[in-house]
Each structure stands twice: as structure tokens, then as C-alpha cells.
Scaffold this motif. Structure first.
Motif, PDB file in Angstrom:
ATOM      1  N   ALA A 118      -2.911  11.487  -5.752  1.00  0.00           N
ATOM      2  CA  ALA A 118      -2.766  10.787  -7.030  1.00  0.00           C
ATOM      3  C   ALA A 118      -1.292  10.594  -7.384  1.00  0.00           C
ATOM      4  N   VAL A 119      -0.486  11.622  -7.147  1.00  0.00           N
ATOM      5  CA  VAL A 119       0.951  11.529  -7.412  1.00  0.00           C
ATOM      6  C   VAL A 119       1.566  10.422  -6.552  1.00  0.00           C
ATOM      7  N   LYS A 120       1.158  10.377  -5.316  1.00  0.00           N
ATOM      8  CA  LYS A 120       1.666   9.375  -4.383  1.00  0.00           C
ATOM      9  C   LYS A 120       1.384   7.962  -4.873  1.00  0.00           C
ATOM     10  N   GLU A 121       0.177   7.722  -5.362  1.00  0.00           N
ATOM     11  CA  GLU A 121      -0.165   6.379  -5.838  1.00  0.00           C
ATOM     12  C   GLU A 121       0.571   6.025  -7.120  1.00  0.00           C
ATOM     13  N   ASP A 122       0.817   7.014  -7.976  1.00  0.00           N
ATOM     14  CA  ASP A 122       1.603   6.757  -9.184  1.00  0.00           C
ATOM     15  C   ASP A 122       3.034   6.382  -8.811  1.00  0.00           C
ATOM     16  N   LEU A 123       3.606   7.089  -7.850  1.00  0.00           N
ATOM     17  CA  LEU A 123       4.962   6.762  -7.393  1.00  0.00           C
ATOM     18  C   LEU A 123       4.998   5.393  -6.730  1.00  0.00           C
ATOM     19  N   ARG A 124       3.948   5.054  -6.001  1.00  0.00           N
ATOM     20  CA  ARG A 124       3.872   3.740  -5.376  1.00  0.00           C
ATOM     21  C   ARG A 124       3.896   2.637  -6.443  1.00  0.00           C
ATOM     22  N   ALA A 125       3.154   2.860  -7.522  1.00  0.00           N
ATOM     23  CA  ALA A 125       3.125   1.878  -8.610  1.00  0.00           C
ATOM     24  C   ALA A 125       4.510   1.716  -9.233  1.00  0.00           C
ATOM     25  N   LEU A 126       5.247   2.817  -9.370  1.00  0.00           N
ATOM     26  CA  LEU A 126       6.603   2.740  -9.917  1.00  0.00           C
ATOM     27  C   LEU A 126       7.508   1.938  -8.988  1.00  0.00           C
ATOM     28  N   ILE A 127       7.390   2.179  -7.694  1.00  0.00           N
ATOM     29  CA  ILE A 127       8.187   1.439  -6.709  1.00  0.00           C
ATOM     30  C   ILE A 127       7.903  -0.053  -6.814  1.00  0.00           C
ATOM     31  N   HIS A 128       6.635  -0.414  -6.895  1.00  0.00           N
ATOM     32  CA  HIS A 128       6.263  -1.827  -6.982  1.00  0.00           C
ATOM     33  C   HIS A 128       6.824  -2.470  -8.247  1.00  0.00           C
ATOM     34  N   GLU A 129       6.768  -1.742  -9.360  1.00  0.00           N
ATOM     35  CA  GLU A 129       7.267  -2.310 -10.618  1.00  0.00           C
ATOM     36  C   GLU A 129       8.775  -2.526 -10.561  1.00  0.00           C
ATOM     37  N   VAL A 130       9.483  -1.586  -9.943  1.00  0.00           N
ATOM     38  CA  VAL A 130      10.937  -1.737  -9.803  1.00  0.00           C
ATOM     39  C   VAL A 130      11.250  -2.965  -8.956  1.00  0.00           C
ATOM     40  N   ARG A 131      10.529  -3.133  -7.872  1.00  0.00           N
ATOM     41  CA  ARG A 131      10.760  -4.287  -7.003  1.00  0.00           C
ATOM     42  C   ARG A 131      10.429  -5.594  -7.703  1.00  0.00           C
ATOM     43  N   GLU A 132       9.355  -5.606  -8.456  1.00  0.00           N
ATOM     44  CA  GLU A 132       8.973  -6.820  -9.178  1.00  0.00           C
ATOM     45  C   GLU A 132      10.041  -7.215 -10.184  1.00  0.00           C
ATOM     46  N   HIS A 133      10.755  -6.233 -10.701  1.00  0.00           N
ATOM     47  CA  HIS A 133      11.840  -6.527 -11.647  1.00  0.00           C
ATOM     48  C   HIS A 133      13.070  -7.074 -10.924  1.00  0.00           C
ATOM     49  N   GLY A 134      13.142  -6.874  -9.610  1.00  0.00           N
ATOM     50  CA  GLY A 134      14.283  -7.348  -8.848  1.00  0.00           C
ATOM     51  C   GLY A 134      15.326  -6.296  -8.540  1.00  0.00           C
ATOM     52  N   ALA A 135      14.984  -5.022  -8.791  1.00  0.00           N
ATOM     53  CA  ALA A 135      15.914  -3.926  -8.512  1.00  0.00           C
ATOM     54  C   ALA A 135      15.523  -3.213  -7.223  1.00  0.00           C
ATOM     55  N   GLN A 136      16.457  -2.444  -6.681  1.00  0.00           N
ATOM     56  CA  GLN A 136      16.216  -1.658  -5.476  1.00  0.00           C
ATOM     57  C   GLN A 136      15.685  -0.276  -5.860  1.00  0.00           C
ATOM     58  N   PRO A 137      14.465   0.105  -5.438  1.00  0.00           N
ATOM     59  CA  PRO A 137      13.982   1.459  -5.702  1.00  0.00           C
ATOM     60  C   PRO A 137      14.480   2.436  -4.651  1.00  0.00           C
ATOM     61  N   LEU A 138      14.660   3.683  -5.052  1.00  0.00           N
ATOM     62  CA  LEU A 138      15.051   4.749  -4.140  1.00  0.00           C
ATOM     63  C   LEU A 138      14.359   6.033  -4.593  1.00  0.00           C
ATOM     64  N   LEU A 139      13.746   6.741  -3.667  1.00  0.00           N
ATOM     65  CA  LEU A 139      13.047   7.975  -3.983  1.00  0.00           C
ATOM     66  C   LEU A 139      13.937   9.192  -3.754  1.00  0.00           C
ATOM     67  N   LEU A 140      13.802  10.181  -4.644  1.00  0.00           N
ATOM     68  CA  LEU A 140      14.364  11.504  -4.405  1.00  0.00           C
ATOM     69  C   LEU A 140      13.216  12.435  -4.050  1.00  0.00           C
ATOM     70  N   GLY A 141      13.349  13.179  -2.970  1.00  0.00           N
ATOM     71  CA  GLY A 141      12.320  14.133  -2.596  1.00  0.00           C
ATOM     72  C   GLY A 141      12.251  15.280  -3.597  1.00  0.00           C
ATOM     73  N   VAL A 142      11.036  15.768  -3.842  1.00  0.00           N
ATOM     74  CA  VAL A 142      10.798  16.873  -4.769  1.00  0.00           C
ATOM     75  C   VAL A 142       9.991  17.942  -4.031  1.00  0.00           C
ATOM     76  N   PRO A 143      10.366  19.220  -4.169  1.00  0.00           N
ATOM     77  CA  PRO A 143       9.634  20.268  -3.454  1.00  0.00           C
ATOM     78  C   PRO A 143       8.248  20.526  -4.031  1.00  0.00           C
ATOM     79  N   SER A 144       7.346  20.942  -3.169  1.00  0.00           N
ATOM     80  CA  SER A 144       6.022  21.369  -3.608  1.00  0.00           C
ATOM     81  C   SER A 144       6.166  22.643  -4.445  1.00  0.00           C
ATOM     82  N   ALA A 145       5.222  22.874  -5.334  1.00  0.00           N
ATOM     83  CA  ALA A 145       5.230  24.090  -6.143  1.00  0.00           C
ATOM     84  C   ALA A 145       4.776  25.254  -5.278  1.00  0.00           C
ATOM     85  N   SER A 146       5.682  26.190  -5.009  1.00  0.00           N
ATOM     86  CA  SER A 146       5.362  27.344  -4.168  1.00  0.00           C
ATOM     87  C   SER A 146       6.193  28.527  -4.625  1.00  0.00           C
ATOM     88  N   ALA A 147       5.544  29.509  -5.241  1.00  0.00           N
ATOM     89  CA  ALA A 147       6.258  30.702  -5.700  1.00  0.00           C
ATOM     90  C   ALA A 147       6.860  31.451  -4.515  1.00  0.00           C
TER      91      ALA A 147
END
Length: 218
Positions: A118-147
């Protein structure tokens, strides 16, 4: 294209072979156009982007602006998730009209045990919206939650970021927040960097941007 610990990975087709070679220690120049000195960059994320754990002006967007000379707008909202952020991205894009959008989201989703798919698809939607606006999207990696990983200093980016970068052909700068939060000296608490941690984040992001070809260091 993925930058992780100063290595470049390219996604798709022949790029997949190059990715394998790069993963073995090779590297190559970025193939993205450098942004001008007058560029506007939108840092779009949660409390880590906001700068929680440090004083005002010590957040990584402010530090990145000092390094690159770009106008880096801090649009970090503490507690935000990849799904809730979708409701505010359009306003941010219209208000700031950025050239580049650095997306740093997912940490709160993992803490709330949202499914990675679900997180992946939400991020995908953000990427698409950025591109539709005409900007360059870039992802920052985030660590999994692990104590355990946090306690042993072995945090790693969740695998969904690399998958999404390959599927969408979007640049990813990885192993930045994971490295910082794996060091006691660089974090204010287990999920937020301190001032020194944010400075290291900014420096590593700048290195990644240079490798990608988006920033030309003076």
C-alpha cells in the motif's frame, strides 16, 4: 537510477545489466540534466524532512540549500504518511512550482504497520503527480521499522524503494537515513536525526545529486 552509498544503479532492460555491474562496485556518470543555480527544490516528507530533533535551520533541506545554492523549500509535516501526503502535494506543487521534488515518506507508515504494498502504491501516485506537474521526482530511501536493526546499528532501506525506482524509472538516493539512524551519535531519538545527522544527510544527498547529474558541485 539509484544512488546508494555512492553507487549508481540504472533500471530496466540493458540498464538492469548496468545495475548489476554497479552493484558490484562500478559507477558511472548520471544521465540527468543539471539544475540551474536558480532552481527551486521541494523537499516533501514527514518529521525527518521537517527537522524534528534539531533546531530551526538545522534540518536537511536548509543544509542542502547551503550546499547547492538552490532554493530548497521544506514541506515536511510531522506524522505525515504516504497516503495522507497525497492530499497536500498538489497545493505544494502549485504554490512553489519546483524543478525537483525530493520525496521522503514511508517512516510513519511503517511505524503504523501499513502494508508495504500500500505504501508503494501511494508513493507511486506521488511520483506520477510530480511528473504530471512537469517536475523531476526523486525518492529518498527510508528504513523499515525494526527495533533489532536500530539497536544493532544495522538499519536498511525497505526494499519497496528500490522496486519502485526500477518500475518507474525514477532516481533513488538510498542508504542515507538508514546510515544516520544506525549511529547513536547522529540521532536525537530512534527515528529522528540530530543536527549532525541532518548535516550528514544533506551532504550525502548532495553527493547523490552530483552522481545523478542533477547538481554540479562548484
Amino acid at each position: 537510477m539509484i544512488v546508494s552509498s555512492r553507487r549508481i544503479f540504472l533500471a530496466g532492460g540493458l540498464a538492469g545489466l548496468l545495475a548489476l555491474l554497479a552493484g558490484c562496485g562500478g559507477s558511472g556518470p548520471g544521465d540527468l540534466e543539471p539544475l540551474p543555480r536558480s532552481a527551486t527544490v521541494l523537499a516533501f516528507g514527514d518529521s525527518v524532512t521537517h527537522g524534528t530533533g534539531a533546531s530551526r535551520g538545522e534540518d536537511f533541506p536548509a543544509r542542502l540549500s547551503e550546499i547547492t545554492g538552490w532554493q530548497v523549500v521544506n514541506e515536511g509535516v510531522p506524522g505525515d504518511r504516504a497516503d495522507t501526503a497525497r492530499t497536500r502535494l498538489g497545493r505544494s506543487l502549485r504554490e512553489h512550482d519546483p524543478d525537483l521534488v525530493i520525496i521522503g515518506l514511508g517512516g510513519n507508515d511503517f511505524l503504523r504497520q501499513r502494508a508495504a504494498s500500500a505504501v508503494k502504491e501511494d508513493l507511486r501516485a506521488l511520483i506520477h503527480e510530480v511528473r504530471e506537474h512537469g517536475a523531476q521526482p526523486l525518492l529518498l530511501g527510508v528504513p523499515s521499522a525494526s527495533a533489532f536493526a536500530a539497536a544493532t546499528g544495522r538499519l536498511r532501506d525497505d526494499g519497496l524503494y528500490g522496486e519502485l525506482a526500477r518500475e518507474e524509472g525514477v532516481p533513488l538516493i538510498g542508504a542515507v537515513l538508514s546510515d544516520v539512524l544506525s549511529s547513536r551519535d547522529l540521532r536525537a531519538d530512534r527515528i529522528h536525526p540530530n543536527a549532525a545527522g541532518y548535516q550528514q544527510m544533506a551532504e550525502q544527498i548532495a553527493d547523490g545529486l552530483e552522481e545523478l547529474g542533477l547538481w554540479l558541485a562548484p
